[in-house]
Design a protein around this motif. Sequence first.
Motif, PDB file in Angstrom:
ATOM      1  N   PRO A 187       0.836  -1.203   0.000  1.00 32.57           N
ATOM      2  CA  PRO A 187       0.000   0.000   0.000  1.00 32.57           C
ATOM      3  C   PRO A 187       0.869   1.250   0.000  1.00 32.57           C
ATOM      4  O   PRO A 187       2.035   1.211   0.405  1.00 32.57           O
ATOM      5  N   PRO A 188       0.339   2.379  -0.448  1.00 30.04           N
ATOM      6  CA  PRO A 188       1.117   3.610  -0.431  1.00 30.04           C
ATOM      7  C   PRO A 188       1.409   4.071   0.995  1.00 30.04           C
ATOM      8  O   PRO A 188       0.695   3.720   1.939  1.00 30.04           O
ATOM      9  N   SER A 189       2.460   4.881   1.136  1.00 28.80           N
ATOM     10  CA  SER A 189       2.813   5.436   2.446  1.00 28.80           C
ATOM     11  C   SER A 189       2.943   6.943   2.328  1.00 28.80           C
ATOM     12  O   SER A 189       3.195   7.478   1.246  1.00 28.80           O
ATOM     13  N   THR A 248       6.824  -0.305  -0.860  1.00 35.32           N
ATOM     14  CA  THR A 248       7.409   0.992  -0.556  1.00 35.32           C
ATOM     15  C   THR A 248       7.146   1.431   0.878  1.00 35.32           C
ATOM     16  O   THR A 248       6.144   1.083   1.481  1.00 35.32           O
ATOM     17  N   ASP A 249       8.071   2.222   1.395  1.00 36.42           N
ATOM     18  CA  ASP A 249       7.869   2.936   2.649  1.00 36.42           C
ATOM     19  C   ASP A 249       8.741   4.180   2.586  1.00 36.42           C
ATOM     20  O   ASP A 249       9.749   4.205   1.881  1.00 36.42           O
ATOM     21  N   ALA A 250       8.366   5.225   3.299  1.00 39.94           N
ATOM     22  CA  ALA A 250       9.123   6.472   3.272  1.00 39.94           C
ATOM     23  C   ALA A 250       9.113   7.089   4.658  1.00 39.94           C
ATOM     24  O   ALA A 250       8.152   6.918   5.419  1.00 39.94           O
ATOM     25  N   VAL A 255      14.064   9.402   3.063  1.00 38.20           N
ATOM     26  CA  VAL A 255      14.449   8.031   2.704  1.00 38.20           C
ATOM     27  C   VAL A 255      13.234   7.277   2.184  1.00 38.20           C
ATOM     28  O   VAL A 255      12.152   7.338   2.775  1.00 38.20           O
ATOM     29  N   VAL A 256      13.397   6.583   1.061  1.00 42.20           N
ATOM     30  CA  VAL A 256      12.362   5.700   0.530  1.00 42.20           C
ATOM     31  C   VAL A 256      12.916   4.287   0.504  1.00 42.20           C
ATOM     32  O   VAL A 256      13.993   4.038  -0.046  1.00 42.20           O
ATOM     33  N   LEU A 257      12.201   3.364   1.103  1.00 39.16           N
ATOM     34  CA  LEU A 257      12.604   1.961   1.163  1.00 39.16           C
ATOM     35  C   LEU A 257      11.783   1.162   0.171  1.00 39.16           C
ATOM     36  O   LEU A 257      10.578   1.362   0.042  1.00 39.16           O
ATOM     37  N   TYR A 258      12.432   0.247  -0.559  1.00 39.11           N
ATOM     38  CA  TYR A 258      11.694  -0.637  -1.451  1.00 39.11           C
ATOM     39  C   TYR A 258      12.382  -1.991  -1.501  1.00 39.11           C
ATOM     40  O   TYR A 258      13.537  -2.140  -1.109  1.00 39.11           O
TER      41      TYR A 258
END
Length: 264
Positions: A187-189, A248-250, A255-258
Amino acid sequence: GVQPCALPIYPQTNTASCCFLFLYSGANGSIVKVAADGPTGDATPIGGTFSSGTLLSPITQITADGDVIFLAQVTGAASQGGIFRYSRTQGLSKVVTQGDPAPIVGGVIGYPLFGRAGSVSGRQLVFHAPVSAGTSTQVIALIKDVTLPNTMSIVAYQGENTGTSVGGIFSYSSGLPFGGYGLNTAPPSIRADGAVAFHSLLVGAQTATGTSTGEGVFLWNARYGFQKIVVDGDAIASGATIQGVFATDANDLGVVLYFAASVH
């Protein structure tokens, strides 16, 4: 299966007859009931009651004010359910539910989904949902303030140009580029500044070397629009390429994690 343009009706798979959500306060040690489901469960803000077992494996987050945001199915109402808010001072209220009007693309949204982490920041909520009878079949939407009605806007929609160096559009053959039902794993963050990180499937997009790519991770904000973070086929520092970018996470530090499934 669910047709892309149809409002999905979720089959109830949980078997518990009644489940509860509780909220504990570390300030004074108090515990209050948020919601109960099942035949003797709570009435919802949209009518009916919370469906049996819908709170068995809850998707919940807490706002900066300490309000609970949770996903729940509903029995006995015109809507199948959606996202609700619980406030210690105001009780239960609707945030967004299946059947609400969809901004920009028209039509009505289907059952909305958000993540167990990263989908709430302050009073902001980001979610994705299918759309029926509109010009698009799926959207990522932003609620700017869950305490106020009519603050929903669209971050991205199926068929929209990416507006980045990769070109193409956010789309897929099924019409659900941001995650189909049963695939709510990316899901989007959202960050405190309102920027949204999200994963999308792509049509007509290319990497920097001109090879076709079918998915990627993007960042959106209201001022600058879309920014490409990474797409399948991009090279990393070693010179290898990555495939299967996802999840994804931010954070508020930029910082953006994928996740990537493989490196070649």
